[in-house]
Design a protein around this motif. Structure first.
Motif, PDB file in Angstrom:
ATOM      1  N   UNK A 293      -7.500  19.648 -26.232  1.00 33.43           N
ATOM      2  CA  UNK A 293      -8.045  20.681 -25.355  1.00 33.43           C
ATOM      3  C   UNK A 293      -9.277  21.292 -26.030  1.00 33.43           C
ATOM      4  N   UNK A 294     -10.388  21.326 -25.342  1.00 37.18           N
ATOM      5  CA  UNK A 294     -11.640  21.871 -25.876  1.00 37.18           C
ATOM      6  C   UNK A 294     -11.960  23.177 -25.160  1.00 37.18           C
ATOM      7  N   UNK A 295     -12.062  24.253 -25.921  1.00 28.69           N
ATOM      8  CA  UNK A 295     -12.378  25.576 -25.388  1.00 28.69           C
ATOM      9  C   UNK A 295     -13.737  25.990 -25.957  1.00 28.69           C
ATOM     10  N   UNK A 296     -14.744  26.094 -25.106  1.00 35.66           N
ATOM     11  CA  UNK A 296     -16.098  26.453 -25.530  1.00 35.66           C
ATOM     12  C   UNK A 296     -16.401  27.897 -25.161  1.00 35.66           C
ATOM     13  N   UNK A 336      -5.888  21.298 -30.149  1.00 38.77           N
ATOM     14  CA  UNK A 336      -6.772  22.222 -29.455  1.00 38.77           C
ATOM     15  C   UNK A 336      -7.987  22.524 -30.334  1.00 38.77           C
ATOM     16  N   UNK A 337      -9.164  22.480 -29.733  1.00 37.45           N
ATOM     17  CA  UNK A 337     -10.403  22.832 -30.399  1.00 37.45           C
ATOM     18  C   UNK A 337     -10.969  24.062 -29.680  1.00 37.45           C
ATOM     19  N   UNK A 338     -11.089  25.156 -30.432  1.00 36.94           N
ATOM     20  CA  UNK A 338     -11.598  26.389 -29.845  1.00 36.94           C
ATOM     21  C   UNK A 338     -12.840  26.834 -30.625  1.00 36.94           C
ATOM     22  N   UNK A 339     -13.922  27.049 -29.892  1.00 35.36           N
ATOM     23  CA  UNK A 339     -15.180  27.525 -30.472  1.00 35.36           C
ATOM     24  C   UNK A 339     -15.375  28.978 -30.047  1.00 35.36           C
ATOM     25  N   UNK A 349     -12.104  26.468 -34.592  1.00 40.27           N
ATOM     26  CA  UNK A 349     -10.689  26.416 -34.978  1.00 40.27           C
ATOM     27  C   UNK A 349     -10.074  25.182 -34.330  1.00 40.27           C
ATOM     28  N   UNK A 350      -9.420  24.360 -35.149  1.00 42.21           N
ATOM     29  CA  UNK A 350      -8.752  23.146 -34.655  1.00 42.21           C
ATOM     30  C   UNK A 350      -7.286  23.230 -35.065  1.00 42.21           C
TER      31      UNK A 350
END
Length: 420
Positions: A293-296, A336-339, A349-350
Protein backbone atom coordinates in the motif's frame (compact mmCIF):
# COMPACT_ATOMS: atom_id res chain seq x y z
CA UNK A 1 94.61 39.66 13.37
CA UNK A 2 97.98 38.02 12.68
CA UNK A 3 98.33 40.00 9.45
CA UNK A 4 97.63 43.23 11.34
CA UNK A 5 100.31 42.40 13.92
CA UNK A 6 102.84 41.66 11.17
CA UNK A 7 102.07 44.93 9.35
CA UNK A 8 102.27 47.01 12.55
CA UNK A 9 105.53 45.37 13.60
CA UNK A 10 107.03 45.97 10.14
CA UNK A 11 106.03 49.66 10.21
CA UNK A 12 107.49 50.06 13.70
CA UNK A 13 110.80 48.54 12.58
CA UNK A 14 110.95 50.75 9.50
CA UNK A 15 110.21 53.84 11.60
CA UNK A 16 112.96 53.00 14.13
CA UNK A 17 115.49 52.41 11.38
CA UNK A 18 114.62 55.64 9.59
CA UNK A 19 114.49 57.80 12.71
CA UNK A 20 117.82 57.60 14.52
CA UNK A 21 118.67 59.47 17.69
CA UNK A 22 115.15 59.55 19.11
CA UNK A 23 116.32 59.19 22.67
CA UNK A 24 114.38 57.73 25.52
CA UNK A 25 111.42 60.10 25.35
CA UNK A 26 111.13 59.79 21.56
CA UNK A 27 111.29 55.99 21.68
CA UNK A 28 108.78 55.84 24.55
CA UNK A 29 106.39 58.18 22.72
CA UNK A 30 106.64 56.15 19.51
CA UNK A 31 106.03 52.91 21.42
CA UNK A 32 103.02 54.41 23.23
CA UNK A 33 101.56 55.53 19.91
CA UNK A 34 102.19 52.26 18.06
CA UNK A 35 101.09 49.78 20.74
CA UNK A 36 97.29 50.44 20.53
CA UNK A 37 97.31 49.80 16.77
CA UNK A 38 97.57 46.06 17.53
CA UNK A 39 94.01 46.26 18.93
CA UNK A 40 92.41 47.93 15.93
CA UNK A 41 90.97 44.74 14.36
CA UNK A 42 88.74 43.62 17.21
CA UNK A 43 88.47 46.84 19.25
CA UNK A 44 88.91 49.74 16.82
CA UNK A 45 87.27 52.41 19.01
CA UNK A 46 89.43 51.55 22.01
CA UNK A 47 92.56 51.54 19.84
CA UNK A 48 91.69 55.00 18.42
CA UNK A 49 91.14 56.46 21.91
CA UNK A 50 94.42 54.99 23.18
CA UNK A 51 96.30 56.42 20.18
CA UNK A 52 94.86 59.88 20.91
CA UNK A 53 95.80 59.60 24.58
CA UNK A 54 99.31 58.42 23.65
CA UNK A 55 99.80 61.32 21.21
CA UNK A 56 98.73 63.91 23.80
CA UNK A 57 100.86 62.26 26.51
CA UNK A 58 103.94 62.11 24.28
CA UNK A 59 103.52 65.76 23.30
CA UNK A 60 102.61 67.26 26.66
CA UNK A 61 104.40 65.02 29.17
CA UNK A 62 107.39 63.58 27.30
CA UNK A 63 107.93 66.74 25.24
CA UNK A 64 108.32 64.81 22.02
CA UNK A 65 106.45 64.88 18.75
CA UNK A 66 105.92 61.27 17.35
CA UNK A 67 105.09 62.50 13.86
CA UNK A 68 106.66 59.52 12.06
CA UNK A 69 104.64 56.94 13.96
CA UNK A 70 101.50 59.05 13.93
CA UNK A 71 101.74 59.32 10.13
CA UNK A 72 100.65 55.67 9.77
CA UNK A 73 99.19 54.80 13.20
CA UNK A 74 96.43 57.41 13.18
CA UNK A 75 95.14 56.67 9.63
CA UNK A 76 95.12 52.93 10.35
CA UNK A 77 92.92 53.18 13.44
CA UNK A 78 90.66 55.85 11.88
CA UNK A 79 90.21 53.68 8.78
CA UNK A 80 89.26 50.68 10.89
CA UNK A 81 86.79 52.68 12.98
CA UNK A 82 85.12 54.06 9.86
CA UNK A 83 84.92 50.59 8.32
CA UNK A 84 83.50 48.63 11.26
CA UNK A 85 81.97 50.90 13.91
CA UNK A 86 78.54 52.41 14.35
CA UNK A 87 77.64 55.91 13.15
CA UNK A 88 77.98 57.66 16.52
CA UNK A 89 81.34 56.02 17.24
CA UNK A 90 82.66 56.88 13.77
CA UNK A 91 81.84 60.57 14.03
CA UNK A 92 83.14 60.73 17.60
CA UNK A 93 86.51 59.19 16.71
CA UNK A 94 86.80 61.45 13.63
CA UNK A 95 86.27 64.55 15.80
CA UNK A 96 88.71 63.24 18.43
CA UNK A 97 91.39 62.58 15.82
CA UNK A 98 91.10 66.05 14.31
CA UNK A 99 91.08 67.71 17.73
CA UNK A 100 94.17 65.70 18.81
CA UNK A 101 95.99 66.67 15.61
CA UNK A 102 95.24 70.35 16.29
CA UNK A 103 96.35 70.17 19.92
CA UNK A 104 99.57 68.29 19.11
CA UNK A 105 100.41 70.82 16.39
CA UNK A 106 99.71 73.85 18.59
CA UNK A 107 101.71 72.70 21.63
CA UNK A 108 104.47 70.78 19.88
CA UNK A 109 107.85 71.36 21.59
CA UNK A 110 109.57 71.57 18.23
CA UNK A 111 108.47 75.14 17.93
CA UNK A 112 109.69 76.67 21.16
CA UNK A 113 111.37 79.83 19.78
CA UNK A 114 109.03 82.78 20.48
CA UNK A 115 107.87 85.01 17.67
CA UNK A 116 108.06 88.05 19.95
CA UNK A 117 108.52 88.71 23.66
CA UNK A 118 107.35 91.77 25.64
CA UNK A 119 108.14 92.08 29.34
CA UNK A 120 108.32 88.31 29.83
CA UNK A 121 105.37 87.49 27.55
CA UNK A 122 106.30 85.55 24.43
CA UNK A 123 104.05 84.41 21.55
CA UNK A 124 104.96 81.80 18.97
CA UNK A 125 107.59 81.72 16.29
CA UNK A 126 107.88 81.39 12.55
CA UNK A 127 107.95 77.56 12.78
CA UNK A 128 104.92 77.63 15.03
CA UNK A 129 102.86 79.55 12.51
CA UNK A 130 104.09 77.27 9.71
CA UNK A 131 103.07 74.16 11.62
CA UNK A 132 99.71 75.63 12.48
CA UNK A 133 98.88 76.72 8.92
CA UNK A 134 100.50 73.90 6.93
CA UNK A 135 100.97 70.75 9.00
CA UNK A 136 97.59 70.86 10.73
CA UNK A 137 95.60 70.92 7.44
CA UNK A 138 97.86 68.17 6.11
CA UNK A 139 97.15 65.99 9.14
CA UNK A 140 93.43 66.72 8.90
CA UNK A 141 93.47 65.79 5.22
CA UNK A 142 95.21 62.53 6.03
CA UNK A 143 92.67 61.71 8.75
CA UNK A 144 89.66 62.58 6.58
CA UNK A 145 91.06 60.57 3.66
CA UNK A 146 91.56 57.50 5.85
CA UNK A 147 88.05 57.96 7.24
CA UNK A 148 86.50 58.22 3.76
CA UNK A 149 88.30 55.09 2.52
CA UNK A 150 87.16 53.23 5.62
CA UNK A 151 83.59 54.48 5.19
CA UNK A 152 83.64 53.38 1.55
CA UNK A 153 84.79 49.95 2.63
CA UNK A 154 82.02 49.83 5.24
CA UNK A 155 79.36 50.73 2.67
CA UNK A 156 80.66 48.05 0.33
CA UNK A 157 80.78 45.51 3.13
CA UNK A 158 77.24 46.38 4.26
CA UNK A 159 76.02 46.07 0.68
CA UNK A 160 77.62 42.64 0.41
CA UNK A 161 76.05 41.60 3.72
CA UNK A 162 72.67 42.89 2.56
CA UNK A 163 72.98 40.99 -0.70
CA UNK A 164 74.00 37.85 1.16
CA UNK A 165 71.07 38.23 3.53
CA UNK A 166 68.72 38.83 0.62
CA UNK A 167 70.08 35.79 -1.16
CA UNK A 168 69.62 33.74 2.00
CA UNK A 169 66.10 35.11 2.42
CA UNK A 170 65.30 34.23 -1.18
CA UNK A 171 66.79 30.79 -0.66
CA UNK A 172 64.72 30.29 2.50
CA UNK A 173 61.64 31.55 0.70
CA UNK A 174 62.31 29.20 -2.20
CA UNK A 175 62.67 26.30 0.23
CA UNK A 176 59.48 27.35 1.98
CA UNK A 177 57.65 27.58 -1.34
CA UNK A 178 59.01 24.19 -2.35
CA UNK A 179 57.85 22.71 0.96
CA UNK A 180 54.47 24.40 0.54
CA UNK A 181 54.17 23.10 -3.03
CA UNK A 182 55.09 19.61 -1.83
CA UNK A 183 52.48 19.82 0.92
CA UNK A 184 49.86 21.03 -1.56
CA UNK A 185 50.77 18.15 -3.85
CA UNK A 186 50.45 15.69 -0.99
CA UNK A 187 47.12 17.20 0.04
CA UNK A 188 45.93 17.11 -3.56
CA UNK A 189 46.88 13.44 -3.83
CA UNK A 190 45.09 12.75 -0.58
CA UNK A 191 42.01 14.59 -1.80
CA UNK A 192 42.10 12.63 -5.05
CA UNK A 193 42.36 9.37 -3.14
CA UNK A 194 39.55 10.39 -0.79
CA UNK A 195 37.39 11.48 -3.72
CA UNK A 196 38.09 8.19 -5.47
CA UNK A 197 37.26 6.30 -2.29
CA UNK A 198 34.02 8.25 -1.88
CA UNK A 199 33.12 7.58 -5.49
CA UNK A 200 33.85 3.88 -5.09
CA UNK A 201 31.73 3.81 -1.94
CA UNK A 202 28.89 5.61 -3.70
CA UNK A 203 29.01 3.28 -6.69
CA UNK A 204 29.19 0.22 -4.42
CA UNK A 205 26.15 1.51 -2.52
CA UNK A 206 24.25 2.04 -5.76
CA UNK A 207 25.25 -1.39 -7.04
CA UNK A 208 24.12 -2.96 -3.80
CA UNK A 209 20.74 -1.23 -3.92
CA UNK A 210 20.15 -2.13 -7.55
CA UNK A 211 21.41 -5.72 -7.49
CA UNK A 212 19.95 -6.63 -4.10
CA UNK A 213 16.51 -5.32 -4.97
CA UNK A 214 16.46 -6.77 -8.45
CA UNK A 215 17.73 -10.18 -7.43
CA UNK A 216 15.30 -10.34 -4.53
CA UNK A 217 12.42 -9.59 -6.86
CA UNK A 218 13.72 -12.07 -9.42
CA UNK A 219 14.21 -14.84 -6.84
CA UNK A 220 10.78 -14.28 -5.36
CA UNK A 221 9.13 -14.34 -8.78
CA UNK A 222 11.19 -17.35 -9.86
CA UNK A 223 10.05 -19.29 -6.79
CA UNK A 224 6.44 -18.41 -7.53
CA UNK A 225 6.78 -19.36 -11.21
CA UNK A 226 8.37 -22.67 -10.36
CA UNK A 227 5.45 -23.78 -8.21
CA UNK A 228 2.80 -22.21 -10.46
CA UNK A 229 4.07 -23.90 -13.61
CA UNK A 230 2.25 -27.18 -12.96
CA UNK A 231 -1.09 -25.63 -11.97
CA UNK A 232 -1.26 -22.36 -13.95
CA UNK A 233 1.17 -22.28 -16.91
CA UNK A 234 -0.08 -18.84 -18.00
CA UNK A 235 0.77 -17.33 -14.57
CA UNK A 236 4.22 -18.90 -14.78
CA UNK A 237 4.69 -17.37 -18.23
CA UNK A 238 3.63 -13.91 -17.00
CA UNK A 239 5.97 -14.23 -14.03
CA UNK A 240 8.88 -15.12 -16.27
CA UNK A 241 8.10 -12.08 -18.40
CA UNK A 242 8.21 -9.86 -15.32
CA UNK A 243 11.52 -11.48 -14.36
CA UNK A 244 12.87 -10.55 -17.78
CA UNK A 245 11.70 -6.93 -17.43
CA UNK A 246 13.16 -6.63 -13.94
CA UNK A 247 16.50 -8.05 -15.04
CA UNK A 248 16.67 -5.72 -18.05
CA UNK A 249 15.88 -2.68 -15.89
CA UNK A 250 18.61 -3.71 -13.45
CA UNK A 251 21.05 -4.22 -16.29
CA UNK A 252 20.26 -0.74 -17.61
CA UNK A 253 20.95 0.84 -14.21
CA UNK A 254 24.19 -1.12 -13.83
CA UNK A 255 25.31 0.09 -17.25
CA UNK A 256 24.55 3.64 -16.16
CA UNK A 257 26.74 3.24 -13.08
CA UNK A 258 29.55 1.59 -14.98
CA UNK A 259 29.33 4.30 -17.62
CA UNK A 260 30.30 6.86 -14.98
CA UNK A 261 33.69 5.17 -14.80
CA UNK A 262 34.28 5.53 -18.55
CA UNK A 263 35.25 9.19 -18.70
CA UNK A 264 36.71 8.90 -22.17
CA UNK A 265 33.55 7.38 -23.61
CA UNK A 266 30.00 8.64 -23.67
CA UNK A 267 28.42 6.85 -20.69
CA UNK A 268 25.10 5.11 -21.00
CA UNK A 269 23.02 7.50 -18.91
CA UNK A 270 19.48 7.15 -17.62
CA UNK A 271 17.40 9.39 -15.36
CA UNK A 272 18.36 8.98 -11.73
CA UNK A 273 15.42 7.47 -9.82
CA UNK A 274 13.75 9.60 -7.21
CA UNK A 275 10.54 10.32 -5.37
CA UNK A 276 8.53 10.31 -8.59
CA UNK A 277 9.54 6.71 -9.31
CA UNK A 278 8.04 5.29 -6.12
CA UNK A 279 4.79 4.12 -7.81
CA UNK A 280 6.80 2.12 -10.35
CA UNK A 281 8.91 0.62 -7.57
CA UNK A 282 5.86 -0.38 -5.56
CA UNK A 283 4.22 -1.84 -8.66
CA UNK A 284 7.26 -4.04 -9.29
CA UNK A 285 7.15 -5.38 -5.73
CA UNK A 286 3.43 -6.07 -6.08
CA UNK A 287 4.16 -8.07 -9.19
CA UNK A 288 6.71 -10.05 -7.16
CA UNK A 289 3.83 -11.20 -4.96
CA UNK A 290 3.93 -8.84 -1.99
CA UNK A 291 0.87 -6.55 -1.67
CA UNK A 292 2.09 -3.03 -0.96
CA UNK A 293 0.00 0.00 0.00
CA UNK A 294 1.48 3.37 -1.05
CA UNK A 295 0.34 6.47 0.84
CA UNK A 296 1.60 9.76 -0.66
CA UNK A 297 1.25 13.28 0.79
CA UNK A 298 -1.52 15.54 -0.44
CA UNK A 299 0.86 18.44 -1.12
CA UNK A 300 3.98 18.11 -3.26
CA UNK A 301 5.59 21.39 -2.12
CA UNK A 302 8.07 19.80 0.30
CA UNK A 303 8.80 17.00 -2.17
CA UNK A 304 9.49 19.53 -4.92
CA UNK A 305 11.99 21.27 -2.63
CA UNK A 306 14.04 18.09 -2.23
CA UNK A 307 17.51 18.11 -3.82
CA UNK A 308 18.01 15.31 -6.37
CA UNK A 309 20.30 13.44 -3.98
CA UNK A 310 17.77 13.61 -1.14
CA UNK A 311 15.01 12.44 -3.48
CA UNK A 312 17.23 9.51 -4.47
CA UNK A 313 17.85 8.75 -0.78
CA UNK A 314 14.08 8.50 -0.13
CA UNK A 315 13.72 6.22 -3.15
CA UNK A 316 16.58 3.99 -1.95
CA UNK A 317 15.08 3.81 1.55
CA UNK A 318 11.78 2.48 0.20
CA UNK A 319 13.63 0.17 -2.18
CA UNK A 320 15.87 -1.24 0.58
CA UNK A 321 12.97 -1.74 3.00
CA UNK A 322 10.82 -3.57 0.42
CA UNK A 323 13.83 -5.61 -0.72
CA UNK A 324 14.50 -6.69 2.88
CA UNK A 325 10.83 -7.61 3.23
CA UNK A 326 11.13 -9.91 0.21
CA UNK A 327 14.48 -11.35 1.32
CA UNK A 328 14.10 -11.79 5.06
CA UNK A 329 10.33 -12.05 5.59
CA UNK A 330 9.16 -14.76 3.19
CA UNK A 331 5.98 -15.06 5.24
CA UNK A 332 5.03 -11.42 4.71
CA UNK A 333 1.48 -10.88 3.51
CA UNK A 334 1.37 -7.08 3.24
CA UNK A 335 3.51 -3.96 3.38
CA UNK A 336 2.78 -0.28 3.61
CA UNK A 337 4.80 2.68 2.33
CA UNK A 338 3.81 6.02 3.82
CA UNK A 339 5.39 9.33 2.79
CA UNK A 340 4.87 12.30 5.09
CA UNK A 341 6.07 15.86 4.65
CA UNK A 342 6.58 18.85 6.90
CA UNK A 343 7.80 22.39 6.52
CA UNK A 344 11.47 21.36 6.55
CA UNK A 345 11.48 17.58 6.12
CA UNK A 346 10.23 14.60 4.14
CA UNK A 347 9.79 11.25 5.89
CA UNK A 348 9.35 7.73 4.52
CA UNK A 349 8.04 4.88 6.64
CA UNK A 350 7.90 1.28 5.39
CA UNK A 351 6.17 -1.41 7.50
CA UNK A 352 5.82 -5.08 6.63
CA UNK A 353 4.57 -8.10 8.53
CA UNK A 354 5.73 -11.71 8.53
CA UNK A 355 8.79 -11.20 10.73
CA UNK A 356 7.85 -14.02 13.09
CA UNK A 357 5.69 -16.03 10.68
CA UNK A 358 6.97 -19.55 10.09
CA UNK A 359 7.16 -20.72 6.48
CA UNK A 360 7.84 -23.99 4.76
CA UNK A 361 11.62 -24.12 4.42
CA UNK A 362 11.36 -26.52 1.53
CA UNK A 363 9.64 -23.96 -0.64
CA UNK A 364 10.89 -20.59 0.51
CA UNK A 365 14.07 -19.71 2.38
CA UNK A 366 15.17 -16.34 3.77
CA UNK A 367 18.10 -14.91 1.87
CA UNK A 368 21.38 -14.11 3.66
CA UNK A 369 22.19 -10.47 4.47
CA UNK A 370 25.49 -8.57 4.61
CA UNK A 371 24.15 -5.64 6.63
CA UNK A 372 25.61 -3.15 4.19
CA UNK A 373 22.28 -1.92 2.87
CA UNK A 374 21.00 -0.20 6.00
CA UNK A 375 24.47 1.12 6.82
CA UNK A 376 24.83 2.70 3.40
CA UNK A 377 21.28 4.00 3.63
CA UNK A 378 22.04 5.74 6.93
CA UNK A 379 25.04 7.39 5.29
CA UNK A 380 22.86 8.59 2.41
CA UNK A 381 20.33 10.18 4.73
CA UNK A 382 23.03 11.69 6.93
CA UNK A 383 24.41 13.64 3.98
CA UNK A 384 21.10 15.53 3.80
CA UNK A 385 20.69 16.05 7.54
CA UNK A 386 18.48 13.03 8.08
CA UNK A 387 18.48 9.85 10.16
CA UNK A 388 17.45 6.22 9.83
CA UNK A 389 15.59 3.96 12.25
CA UNK A 390 14.92 0.25 11.72
CA UNK A 391 13.46 -2.37 14.03
CA UNK A 392 10.31 -4.22 15.12
CA UNK A 393 7.17 -2.22 15.79
CA UNK A 394 6.87 -2.01 19.61
CA UNK A 395 3.14 -2.80 19.64
CA UNK A 396 3.49 -5.79 17.26
CA UNK A 397 6.87 -7.60 17.08
CA UNK A 398 5.68 -9.47 13.98
CA UNK A 399 5.83 -6.21 12.02
CA UNK A 400 9.12 -4.56 10.93
CA UNK A 401 9.46 -0.82 10.42
CA UNK A 402 12.08 1.19 8.51
CA UNK A 403 11.77 4.93 9.03
CA UNK A 404 13.97 7.68 7.64
CA UNK A 405 13.79 11.38 6.87
CA UNK A 406 15.77 14.09 5.08
CA UNK A 407 15.73 17.87 5.11
CA UNK A 408 14.38 19.90 2.24
CA UNK A 409 16.53 22.24 0.14
CA UNK A 410 15.26 25.38 1.95
CA UNK A 411 15.98 24.03 5.42
CA UNK A 412 19.45 22.78 4.41
CA UNK A 413 20.30 26.20 2.97
CA UNK A 414 19.09 27.98 6.10
CA UNK A 415 21.09 25.57 8.25
CA UNK A 416 24.28 26.30 6.27
CA UNK A 417 23.61 30.03 6.49
CA UNK A 418 23.14 29.85 10.24
CA UNK A 419 26.31 27.76 10.65
CA UNK A 420 28.40 30.18 8.61
Amino acid sequence: MVANAVVVSALCAITVLMMSGLGFSGTAGAAMLAAPVYLRIHKPVLAAVLVAVAALTATVVLQTWPFAVGLWAVPMVVHRVAARSSGRARFGILALAMFTALVVTVISPRWSSPLFSVEGFSYGSVDWWAGLLLITPLMWLTIVTAYLFGDLKRVKWEREVALAQRAQALSDRAEALAAWAHRLEVERDQEVRLAAQDERTRIAREMHDIVAHSLSVVITQADGARYAASQDPQAATDTLARISVTARDSLTEMRRLLGILRTEEGPLTAPVPGFGNLPELVAGVRQAGLPVELVLPRSDDAVAALPPGASLAIYRLVQEALTNALKHSPGATAAMVRIRTGWEWVEAVVINDGVLTEVDSTTTKPLPSSGQGLRGLAERLGVYGGQLQAGPVPENPDRWMVRGWVRTRSSAASQQKGGS
